[in-house]
Design a protein around this motif. Structure first.
Motif, PDB file in Angstrom:
ATOM      1  N   ALA A 163     -57.244  13.375 -21.399  1.00 19.15           N
ATOM      2  CA  ALA A 163     -58.571  13.489 -20.769  1.00 19.15           C
ATOM      3  C   ALA A 163     -59.647  12.838 -21.631  1.00 19.15           C
ATOM      4  N   THR A 164     -59.428  12.817 -22.947  1.00 18.52           N
ATOM      5  CA  THR A 164     -60.473  12.305 -23.840  1.00 18.52           C
ATOM      6  C   THR A 164     -60.149  10.930 -24.405  1.00 18.52           C
ATOM      7  N   THR A 165     -59.005  10.369 -24.026  1.00 20.98           N
ATOM      8  CA  THR A 165     -58.626   9.064 -24.573  1.00 20.98           C
ATOM      9  C   THR A 165     -59.467   7.967 -23.896  1.00 20.98           C
ATOM     10  N   PRO A 166     -59.932   6.982 -24.692  1.00 21.07           N
ATOM     11  CA  PRO A 166     -60.782   5.953 -24.090  1.00 21.07           C
ATOM     12  C   PRO A 166     -60.020   5.097 -23.069  1.00 21.07           C
ATOM     13  N   HIS A 167     -60.726   4.599 -22.069  1.00 15.57           N
ATOM     14  CA  HIS A 167     -60.103   3.699 -21.093  1.00 15.57           C
ATOM     15  C   HIS A 167     -60.239   2.266 -21.571  1.00 15.57           C
ATOM     16  N   LEU A 168     -59.139   1.530 -21.526  1.00 13.73           N
ATOM     17  CA  LEU A 168     -59.140   0.146 -22.005  1.00 13.73           C
ATOM     18  C   LEU A 168     -59.540  -0.787 -20.856  1.00 13.73           C
ATOM     19  N   PRO A 169     -60.139  -1.926 -21.180  1.00 12.39           N
ATOM     20  CA  PRO A 169     -60.385  -2.906 -20.128  1.00 12.39           C
ATOM     21  C   PRO A 169     -59.048  -3.471 -19.665  1.00 12.39           C
TER      22      PRO A 169
ATOM     23  N   GLY B 144     -59.105  11.372 -17.075  1.00 14.27           N
ATOM     24  CA  GLY B 144     -60.475  10.946 -16.767  1.00 14.27           C
ATOM     25  C   GLY B 144     -60.599  10.331 -15.385  1.00 14.27           C
ATOM     26  N   GLY B 145     -59.811  10.854 -14.431  1.00 10.77           N
ATOM     27  CA  GLY B 145     -59.904  10.380 -13.047  1.00 10.77           C
ATOM     28  C   GLY B 145     -58.941   9.241 -12.720  1.00 10.77           C
ATOM     29  N   LEU B 146     -58.168   8.771 -13.711  1.00 10.03           N
ATOM     30  CA  LEU B 146     -57.225   7.661 -13.456  1.00 10.03           C
ATOM     31  C   LEU B 146     -55.896   8.149 -12.886  1.00 10.03           C
ATOM     32  N   GLY B 147     -55.644   9.459 -13.040  1.00  5.55           N
ATOM     33  CA  GLY B 147     -54.449  10.035 -12.435  1.00  5.55           C
ATOM     34  C   GLY B 147     -53.258  10.183 -13.367  1.00  5.55           C
ATOM     35  N   LEU B 148     -52.590  11.327 -13.218  1.00  2.00           N
ATOM     36  CA  LEU B 148     -51.397  11.650 -14.005  1.00  2.00           C
ATOM     37  C   LEU B 148     -50.292  12.077 -13.039  1.00  2.00           C
ATOM     38  N   VAL B 149     -49.076  11.605 -13.288  1.00  2.86           N
ATOM     39  CA  VAL B 149     -47.926  12.125 -12.552  1.00  2.86           C
ATOM     40  C   VAL B 149     -46.912  12.570 -13.593  1.00  2.86           C
ATOM     41  N   TRP B 150     -46.343  13.762 -13.393  1.00  2.00           N
ATOM     42  CA  TRP B 150     -45.369  14.233 -14.382  1.00  2.00           C
ATOM     43  C   TRP B 150     -44.232  14.988 -13.723  1.00  2.00           C
ATOM     44  N   ALA B 151     -43.102  14.998 -14.440  1.00  2.00           N
ATOM     45  CA  ALA B 151     -41.911  15.704 -13.937  1.00  2.00           C
ATOM     46  C   ALA B 151     -41.107  16.209 -15.124  1.00  2.00           C
TER      47      ALA B 151
ATOM     48  N   SER C 102     -45.558   5.593  -8.958  1.00  4.24           N
ATOM     49  CA  SER C 102     -46.619   6.303  -8.225  1.00  4.24           C
ATOM     50  C   SER C 102     -47.955   5.577  -8.412  1.00  4.24           C
ATOM     51  N   GLY C 103     -48.446   4.988  -7.348  1.00  4.90           N
ATOM     52  CA  GLY C 103     -49.649   4.158  -7.425  1.00  4.90           C
ATOM     53  C   GLY C 103     -50.923   4.929  -7.734  1.00  4.90           C
ATOM     54  N   GLU C 104     -50.892   6.229  -7.506  1.00  3.83           N
ATOM     55  CA  GLU C 104     -52.107   7.027  -7.695  1.00  3.83           C
ATOM     56  C   GLU C 104     -52.311   7.454  -9.140  1.00  3.83           C
ATOM     57  N   ALA C 105     -51.348   7.152 -10.008  1.00  4.17           N
ATOM     58  CA  ALA C 105     -51.436   7.659 -11.376  1.00  4.17           C
ATOM     59  C   ALA C 105     -51.369   6.535 -12.412  1.00  4.17           C
ATOM     60  N   GLU C 106     -52.337   6.495 -13.310  1.00  8.89           N
ATOM     61  CA  GLU C 106     -52.325   5.540 -14.429  1.00  8.89           C
ATOM     62  C   GLU C 106     -51.225   5.901 -15.431  1.00  8.89           C
ATOM     63  N   VAL C 107     -51.040   7.213 -15.638  1.00  5.64           N
ATOM     64  CA  VAL C 107     -50.080   7.661 -16.655  1.00  5.64           C
ATOM     65  C   VAL C 107     -48.953   8.462 -15.998  1.00  5.64           C
ATOM     66  N   ALA C 108     -47.722   8.152 -16.401  1.00  2.00           N
ATOM     67  CA  ALA C 108     -46.552   8.918 -15.944  1.00  2.00           C
ATOM     68  C   ALA C 108     -45.900   9.574 -17.153  1.00  2.00           C
ATOM     69  N   VAL C 109     -45.439  10.796 -16.955  1.00  3.47           N
ATOM     70  CA  VAL C 109     -44.838  11.562 -18.046  1.00  3.47           C
ATOM     71  C   VAL C 109     -43.560  12.241 -17.560  1.00  3.47           C
ATOM     72  N   VAL C 110     -42.497  12.120 -18.351  1.00  2.00           N
ATOM     73  CA  VAL C 110     -41.288  12.894 -18.078  1.00  2.00           C
ATOM     74  C   VAL C 110     -40.997  13.762 -19.304  1.00  2.00           C
ATOM     75  N   VAL C 111     -40.850  15.040 -19.066  1.00  2.00           N
ATOM     76  CA  VAL C 111     -40.540  15.998 -20.132  1.00  2.00           C
ATOM     77  C   VAL C 111     -39.071  16.382 -19.989  1.00  2.00           C
ATOM     78  N   LYS C 112     -38.272  15.979 -20.998  1.00  2.00           N
ATOM     79  CA  LYS C 112     -36.827  16.203 -20.920  1.00  2.00           C
ATOM     80  C   LYS C 112     -36.390  17.215 -21.970  1.00  2.00           C
ATOM     81  N   SER C 113     -35.588  18.146 -21.550  1.00  2.00           N
ATOM     82  CA  SER C 113     -35.071  19.141 -22.493  1.00  2.00           C
ATOM     83  C   SER C 113     -33.834  18.571 -23.189  1.00  2.00           C
ATOM     84  N   ASP C 114     -33.852  18.559 -24.514  1.00  2.40           N
ATOM     85  CA  ASP C 114     -32.710  18.031 -25.274  1.00  2.40           C
ATOM     86  C   ASP C 114     -31.698  19.144 -25.530  1.00  2.40           C
ATOM     87  N   PRO C 115     -30.517  19.051 -24.897  1.00  2.00           N
ATOM     88  CA  PRO C 115     -29.528  20.124 -25.073  1.00  2.00           C
ATOM     89  C   PRO C 115     -29.102  20.277 -26.540  1.00  2.00           C
TER      90      PRO C 115
END
Ligand code: 5GP
Ligand code: MN
Length: 335
Positions: A328-334, A228-235, A262-275
Protein backbone atom coordinates in the motif's frame (compact mmCIF):
# COMPACT_ATOMS: atom_id res chain seq x y z
CA UNK A 1 26.57 -1.99 -12.00
CA UNK A 2 27.92 -4.68 -14.26
CA UNK A 3 31.01 -6.77 -13.53
CA UNK A 4 34.28 -4.89 -13.94
CA UNK A 5 36.98 -6.11 -16.32
CA UNK A 6 39.12 -7.09 -13.31
CA UNK A 7 36.37 -9.35 -11.99
CA UNK A 8 36.19 -11.25 -15.28
CA UNK A 9 39.97 -11.62 -15.36
CA UNK A 10 40.03 -12.86 -11.76
CA UNK A 11 37.18 -15.29 -12.46
CA UNK A 12 39.01 -16.79 -15.45
CA UNK A 13 42.17 -17.05 -13.34
CA UNK A 14 40.31 -18.83 -10.51
CA UNK A 15 38.67 -21.27 -12.91
CA UNK A 16 42.02 -22.26 -14.33
CA UNK A 17 43.76 -22.67 -10.97
CA UNK A 18 41.62 -25.52 -9.56
CA UNK A 19 41.32 -29.05 -10.93
CA UNK A 20 38.35 -29.81 -8.67
CA UNK A 21 35.37 -27.48 -8.11
CA UNK A 22 32.10 -27.51 -6.14
CA UNK A 23 29.11 -25.87 -7.81
CA UNK A 24 26.05 -24.71 -5.88
CA UNK A 25 22.89 -22.83 -6.78
CA UNK A 26 19.97 -21.38 -4.84
CA UNK A 27 17.51 -23.53 -2.89
CA UNK A 28 14.53 -24.82 -4.84
CA UNK A 29 16.43 -24.35 -8.10
CA UNK A 30 14.62 -22.90 -11.12
CA UNK A 31 15.64 -23.19 -14.77
CA UNK A 32 18.28 -20.47 -14.57
CA UNK A 33 19.86 -21.65 -11.33
CA UNK A 34 20.09 -25.25 -12.54
CA UNK A 35 20.77 -24.41 -16.20
CA UNK A 36 23.62 -21.99 -15.54
CA UNK A 37 25.21 -24.41 -13.04
CA UNK A 38 25.01 -27.43 -15.37
CA UNK A 39 26.28 -25.43 -18.34
CA UNK A 40 29.48 -24.31 -16.64
CA UNK A 41 29.82 -27.72 -14.96
CA UNK A 42 29.71 -29.49 -18.33
CA UNK A 43 32.23 -27.08 -19.85
CA UNK A 44 34.65 -27.51 -16.93
CA UNK A 45 34.33 -31.28 -16.95
CA UNK A 46 34.98 -31.41 -20.70
CA UNK A 47 38.18 -29.50 -19.95
CA UNK A 48 39.22 -32.13 -17.39
CA UNK A 49 38.07 -30.56 -14.12
CA UNK A 50 36.40 -32.72 -11.47
CA UNK A 51 32.95 -31.21 -10.90
CA UNK A 52 30.37 -31.79 -8.19
CA UNK A 53 27.14 -29.78 -8.24
CA UNK A 54 24.28 -29.51 -5.76
CA UNK A 55 21.87 -27.29 -3.84
CA UNK A 56 20.98 -27.07 -0.16
CA UNK A 57 17.25 -27.78 0.02
CA UNK A 58 15.02 -30.83 0.36
CA UNK A 59 13.78 -32.72 -1.50
CA UNK A 60 16.94 -33.23 -3.55
CA UNK A 61 15.06 -34.01 -6.72
CA UNK A 62 15.39 -32.45 -10.15
CA UNK A 63 12.05 -30.82 -11.05
CA UNK A 64 10.32 -32.74 -13.88
CA UNK A 65 10.65 -29.77 -16.25
CA UNK A 66 14.45 -30.11 -16.18
CA UNK A 67 14.78 -33.88 -15.95
CA UNK A 68 15.97 -34.30 -19.54
CA UNK A 69 18.79 -31.77 -19.32
CA UNK A 70 22.35 -32.86 -20.09
CA UNK A 71 24.73 -32.81 -17.13
CA UNK A 72 22.42 -34.17 -14.43
CA UNK A 73 25.15 -36.75 -13.71
CA UNK A 74 27.19 -33.86 -12.25
CA UNK A 75 24.67 -33.62 -9.40
CA UNK A 76 25.41 -35.01 -5.95
CA UNK A 77 23.43 -34.75 -2.71
CA UNK A 78 24.26 -31.67 -0.65
CA UNK A 79 26.26 -33.66 1.94
CA UNK A 80 28.63 -34.82 -0.79
CA UNK A 81 29.81 -31.28 -1.42
CA UNK A 82 33.18 -31.28 0.42
CA UNK A 83 33.22 -29.69 3.89
CA UNK A 84 35.95 -27.29 2.80
CA UNK A 85 35.99 -27.00 -1.01
CA UNK A 86 38.96 -25.45 -2.78
CA UNK A 87 36.84 -23.45 -5.19
CA UNK A 88 33.11 -23.00 -4.57
CA UNK A 89 31.06 -21.47 -7.39
CA UNK A 90 27.60 -20.06 -6.58
CA UNK A 91 25.07 -19.57 -9.38
CA UNK A 92 22.00 -17.30 -9.51
CA UNK A 93 22.31 -16.71 -5.76
CA UNK A 94 21.95 -13.15 -4.45
CA UNK A 95 22.94 -13.84 -0.85
CA UNK A 96 24.33 -16.72 1.23
CA UNK A 97 21.00 -17.49 2.96
CA UNK A 98 19.72 -18.59 -0.47
CA UNK A 99 22.20 -21.50 -0.34
CA UNK A 100 20.26 -23.18 2.47
CA UNK A 101 22.18 -26.05 4.09
CA UNK A 102 25.22 -25.31 1.88
CA UNK A 103 25.61 -21.69 3.06
CA UNK A 104 28.40 -22.73 5.45
CA UNK A 105 30.63 -23.74 2.51
CA UNK A 106 31.03 -20.02 1.72
CA UNK A 107 32.98 -19.73 4.98
CA UNK A 108 35.01 -22.92 4.60
CA UNK A 109 35.90 -22.72 0.89
CA UNK A 110 39.32 -21.44 -0.06
CA UNK A 111 37.87 -19.34 -2.87
CA UNK A 112 34.28 -18.43 -3.70
CA UNK A 113 33.26 -17.35 -7.20
CA UNK A 114 29.82 -15.71 -7.40
CA UNK A 115 28.15 -15.79 -10.83
CA UNK A 116 24.84 -13.93 -10.84
CA UNK A 117 22.51 -11.24 -12.20
CA UNK A 118 20.48 -10.19 -9.13
CA UNK A 119 20.44 -6.42 -8.43
CA UNK A 120 20.38 -7.28 -4.74
CA UNK A 121 23.54 -9.44 -4.92
CA UNK A 122 25.62 -8.96 -1.76
CA UNK A 123 28.96 -9.87 -3.44
CA UNK A 124 29.71 -12.64 -0.96
CA UNK A 125 32.45 -14.19 -3.09
CA UNK A 126 36.19 -13.67 -3.12
CA UNK A 127 35.51 -12.93 -6.78
CA UNK A 128 32.11 -11.75 -8.03
CA UNK A 129 30.93 -11.63 -11.63
CA UNK A 130 27.52 -10.06 -11.20
CA UNK A 131 25.92 -8.51 -14.26
CA UNK A 132 22.57 -7.11 -13.22
CA UNK A 133 21.81 -6.14 -16.80
CA UNK A 134 22.04 -9.79 -17.89
CA UNK A 135 18.63 -11.36 -18.53
CA UNK A 136 19.77 -14.58 -16.82
CA UNK A 137 22.74 -15.98 -14.94
CA UNK A 138 23.12 -18.32 -17.93
CA UNK A 139 24.06 -15.26 -20.03
CA UNK A 140 26.92 -14.50 -17.62
CA UNK A 141 28.07 -18.12 -17.89
CA UNK A 142 28.29 -17.85 -21.69
CA UNK A 143 30.44 -14.74 -21.40
CA UNK A 144 32.74 -16.66 -19.05
CA UNK A 145 32.98 -19.60 -21.48
CA UNK A 146 33.85 -17.19 -24.28
CA UNK A 147 36.52 -15.49 -22.17
CA UNK A 148 37.97 -18.89 -21.21
CA UNK A 149 37.94 -19.97 -24.85
CA UNK A 150 35.76 -23.00 -24.08
CA UNK A 151 33.41 -24.21 -26.85
CA UNK A 152 29.65 -23.75 -26.59
CA UNK A 153 28.58 -27.24 -27.63
CA UNK A 154 24.96 -28.40 -28.08
CA UNK A 155 25.26 -30.22 -24.75
CA UNK A 156 26.14 -26.95 -23.01
CA UNK A 157 23.72 -24.87 -25.07
CA UNK A 158 20.69 -26.85 -23.81
CA UNK A 159 20.99 -25.85 -20.12
CA UNK A 160 21.96 -22.29 -21.16
CA UNK A 161 18.79 -22.06 -23.26
CA UNK A 162 16.81 -23.38 -20.28
CA UNK A 163 18.11 -20.53 -18.12
CA UNK A 164 17.46 -17.97 -20.83
CA UNK A 165 13.84 -18.97 -21.54
CA UNK A 166 13.05 -19.36 -17.85
CA UNK A 167 14.24 -15.91 -16.81
CA UNK A 168 12.81 -14.08 -19.84
CA UNK A 169 9.46 -15.88 -19.56
CA UNK A 170 9.94 -17.27 -23.07
CA UNK A 171 11.32 -13.97 -24.38
CA UNK A 172 8.30 -12.02 -23.09
CA UNK A 173 9.71 -10.00 -20.18
CA UNK A 174 11.31 -6.57 -20.46
CA UNK A 175 14.70 -8.22 -19.83
CA UNK A 176 14.50 -9.59 -23.40
CA UNK A 177 17.10 -7.39 -25.11
CA UNK A 178 18.50 -7.69 -28.63
CA UNK A 179 21.50 -9.46 -27.02
CA UNK A 180 19.14 -12.12 -25.66
CA UNK A 181 17.89 -12.92 -29.15
CA UNK A 182 21.42 -12.92 -30.55
CA UNK A 183 22.44 -15.43 -27.88
CA UNK A 184 19.29 -17.50 -28.53
CA UNK A 185 20.22 -17.65 -32.22
CA UNK A 186 23.71 -18.85 -31.31
CA UNK A 187 22.26 -21.53 -29.05
CA UNK A 188 19.78 -22.73 -31.68
CA UNK A 189 22.56 -22.91 -34.24
CA UNK A 190 24.20 -25.68 -32.15
CA UNK A 191 21.21 -27.88 -33.02
CA UNK A 192 19.52 -28.07 -29.61
CA UNK A 193 15.91 -29.28 -29.46
CA UNK A 194 14.57 -25.95 -28.18
CA UNK A 195 11.01 -27.10 -28.93
CA UNK A 196 11.35 -30.01 -26.50
CA UNK A 197 13.11 -27.84 -23.89
CA UNK A 198 10.28 -25.29 -24.01
CA UNK A 199 7.56 -27.92 -23.98
CA UNK A 200 9.12 -29.58 -20.93
CA UNK A 201 9.26 -26.23 -19.11
CA UNK A 202 5.99 -24.55 -20.09
CA UNK A 203 3.61 -27.03 -21.62
CA UNK A 204 3.90 -30.25 -19.66
CA UNK A 205 2.45 -31.05 -16.25
CA UNK A 206 0.68 -33.97 -14.62
CA UNK A 207 -3.12 -33.93 -14.94
CA UNK A 208 -3.21 -33.49 -11.15
CA UNK A 209 -1.59 -30.07 -11.64
CA UNK A 210 -4.41 -28.95 -13.93
CA UNK A 211 -6.86 -30.01 -11.23
CA UNK A 212 -4.89 -28.25 -8.50
CA UNK A 213 -4.90 -25.08 -10.62
CA UNK A 214 -8.69 -25.26 -10.73
CA UNK A 215 -8.95 -25.65 -6.95
CA UNK A 216 -6.40 -22.93 -6.16
CA UNK A 217 -7.69 -20.40 -8.71
CA UNK A 218 -11.31 -20.90 -7.63
CA UNK A 219 -10.28 -19.65 -4.16
CA UNK A 220 -8.19 -16.72 -5.46
CA UNK A 221 -9.04 -13.29 -4.07
CA UNK A 222 -9.12 -10.07 -6.13
CA UNK A 223 -8.69 -6.83 -4.18
CA UNK A 224 -8.86 -3.92 -6.66
CA UNK A 225 -8.37 -1.22 -4.01
CA UNK A 226 -5.04 -2.63 -2.75
CA UNK A 227 -1.55 -1.57 -3.95
CA UNK A 228 -2.71 2.06 -3.81
CA UNK A 229 -5.62 1.31 -6.14
CA UNK A 230 -3.59 -0.69 -8.71
CA UNK A 231 -5.07 -3.98 -7.54
CA UNK A 232 -3.88 -7.16 -5.85
CA UNK A 233 -4.77 -10.76 -6.64
CA UNK A 234 -3.66 -13.55 -4.32
CA UNK A 235 -4.11 -17.26 -3.77
CA UNK A 236 -2.83 -19.99 -1.49
CA UNK A 237 -1.44 -23.44 -2.17
CA UNK A 238 -1.85 -25.27 1.11
CA UNK A 239 -0.20 -28.42 2.38
CA UNK A 240 -3.58 -30.12 1.97
CA UNK A 241 -3.69 -29.08 -1.71
CA UNK A 242 -0.28 -30.65 -2.32
CA UNK A 243 -1.25 -33.81 -0.50
CA UNK A 244 -4.68 -34.12 -2.15
CA UNK A 245 -3.23 -33.80 -5.65
CA UNK A 246 0.01 -35.67 -4.91
CA UNK A 247 2.23 -32.77 -5.96
CA UNK A 248 5.49 -31.29 -4.66
CA UNK A 249 6.26 -27.62 -4.08
CA UNK A 250 8.42 -27.59 -7.22
CA UNK A 251 5.39 -28.73 -9.26
CA UNK A 252 3.35 -25.61 -8.46
CA UNK A 253 5.86 -22.90 -9.47
CA UNK A 254 3.66 -22.03 -12.46
CA UNK A 255 0.53 -21.16 -10.47
CA UNK A 256 1.71 -17.53 -10.23
CA UNK A 257 1.87 -17.32 -14.04
CA UNK A 258 -1.82 -18.14 -14.31
CA UNK A 259 -2.85 -15.90 -11.43
CA UNK A 260 -0.96 -12.87 -12.74
CA UNK A 261 -2.96 -12.87 -15.97
CA UNK A 262 -5.75 -11.16 -13.93
CA UNK A 263 -6.02 -7.83 -15.72
CA UNK A 264 -7.49 -6.02 -12.74
CA UNK A 265 -4.42 -6.50 -10.55
CA UNK A 266 -0.95 -4.93 -10.83
CA UNK A 267 0.45 -7.38 -8.27
CA UNK A 268 -0.13 -11.14 -8.04
CA UNK A 269 0.84 -13.19 -5.00
CA UNK A 270 0.88 -16.93 -4.36
CA UNK A 271 1.43 -18.14 -0.80
CA UNK A 272 2.67 -21.73 -0.81
CA UNK A 273 3.05 -23.93 2.23
CA UNK A 274 6.39 -25.77 2.22
CA UNK A 275 5.83 -29.33 3.47
CA UNK A 276 9.57 -29.54 4.34
CA UNK A 277 9.48 -26.90 7.09
CA UNK A 278 5.86 -25.73 7.41
CA UNK A 279 6.90 -22.18 6.45
CA UNK A 280 5.14 -20.12 3.79
CA UNK A 281 6.94 -19.41 0.52
CA UNK A 282 5.59 -16.19 -0.92
CA UNK A 283 5.88 -15.54 -4.68
CA UNK A 284 5.13 -12.05 -6.00
CA UNK A 285 4.93 -10.60 -9.51
CA UNK A 286 4.17 -7.10 -10.75
CA UNK A 287 3.40 -5.84 -14.24
CA UNK A 288 5.90 -2.99 -14.07
CA UNK A 289 4.37 -0.28 -11.87
CA UNK A 290 5.60 -1.64 -8.55
CA UNK A 291 9.06 -2.83 -7.41
CA UNK A 292 8.08 -6.08 -5.68
CA UNK A 293 11.79 -6.89 -5.29
CA UNK A 294 12.16 -3.98 -2.87
CA UNK A 295 8.95 -4.95 -1.06
CA UNK A 296 10.14 -8.56 -0.64
CA UNK A 297 13.61 -7.42 0.42
CA UNK A 298 11.98 -5.37 3.20
CA UNK A 299 10.15 -8.53 4.28
CA UNK A 300 13.36 -10.57 4.46
CA UNK A 301 13.53 -11.95 0.91
CA UNK A 302 14.59 -10.51 -2.42
CA UNK A 303 14.64 -11.09 -6.13
CA UNK A 304 14.13 -8.96 -9.20
CA UNK A 305 12.06 -5.79 -9.62
CA UNK A 306 9.04 -7.53 -11.09
CA UNK A 307 9.50 -11.09 -9.75
CA UNK A 308 10.47 -11.66 -6.16
CA UNK A 309 9.77 -13.74 -3.08
CA UNK A 310 10.38 -14.36 0.60
CA UNK A 311 9.70 -16.87 3.34
CA UNK A 312 7.17 -16.11 6.07
CA UNK A 313 6.93 -17.75 9.48
CA UNK A 314 3.50 -16.14 10.08
CA UNK A 315 0.14 -17.73 9.27
CA UNK A 316 -1.48 -16.96 5.92
CA UNK A 317 -3.78 -14.20 7.23
CA UNK A 318 -0.93 -12.33 8.92
CA UNK A 319 1.37 -12.87 5.94
CA UNK A 320 -1.14 -11.35 3.50
CA UNK A 321 -1.96 -8.50 5.91
CA UNK A 322 1.72 -7.54 6.24
CA UNK A 323 2.26 -7.78 2.50
CA UNK A 324 -0.87 -5.69 1.79
CA UNK A 325 0.44 -3.01 4.15
CA UNK A 326 3.88 -3.00 2.49
CA UNK A 327 2.35 -2.83 -1.00
CA UNK A 328 0.00 0.00 0.00
CA UNK A 329 2.90 2.36 0.70
CA UNK A 330 5.30 1.31 -2.05
CA UNK A 331 5.90 4.03 -4.66
CA UNK A 332 4.39 3.59 -8.13
CA UNK A 333 6.94 3.49 -10.94
CA UNK A 334 6.44 5.19 -14.29
CA UNK A 335 5.45 2.45 -16.75
P1 5GP B 1 9.63 -17.41 -7.25
O1 5GP B 1 8.44 -16.57 -6.94
O2 5GP B 1 9.61 -17.90 -8.66
O3 5GP B 1 9.89 -18.44 -6.24
O4 5GP B 1 10.89 -16.43 -7.14
C1 5GP B 1 11.02 -15.30 -7.97
C2 5GP B 1 12.36 -14.66 -7.71
O5 5GP B 1 12.37 -14.14 -6.38
C3 5GP B 1 13.51 -15.66 -7.74
O6 5GP B 1 14.14 -15.61 -8.98
C4 5GP B 1 14.44 -15.18 -6.67
O7 5GP B 1 15.32 -14.24 -7.24
C5 5GP B 1 13.56 -14.42 -5.70
N1 5GP B 1 13.21 -15.12 -4.45
C6 5GP B 1 12.21 -15.99 -4.24
N2 5GP B 1 12.15 -16.39 -2.97
C7 5GP B 1 13.16 -15.74 -2.33
C8 5GP B 1 13.62 -15.72 -0.97
O8 5GP B 1 13.11 -16.40 -0.07
N3 5GP B 1 14.70 -14.91 -0.71
C9 5GP B 1 15.30 -14.16 -1.67
N4 5GP B 1 16.35 -13.40 -1.34
N5 5GP B 1 14.88 -14.15 -2.94
C10 5GP B 1 13.83 -14.92 -3.28
MN1 MN C 1 18.12 -15.95 -12.65
Amino acid sequence: MTAAEDDWTEAVRLLSSYDEVALVCHVGPDGDALGSMLALGLALRARGTKVRASWGSEPFEVPAAYSSLPGLDLLVEAEQIPEAPGLLIAFDTGSTDRLGSLADRVETANDVLVIDHHVTNTRFGTVNVVDERAAATAVVVVELLDRMGLPLTAEIAAPVYTGLVTDTGSFKYAATTPEVHVLAARLLATGIRHDIISRDIWDTAPFAYVQLLGAVCSRAVLEPAEVGGLGLVWATVTGEDLERFGLALSDVEGVIDVLRTSGEAEVAVVVKSDPADGLLKVSTRSKGAVDVGAVCAALGGGGHRFAAGYTSADDTGTTIARLRAALATTPHLPV
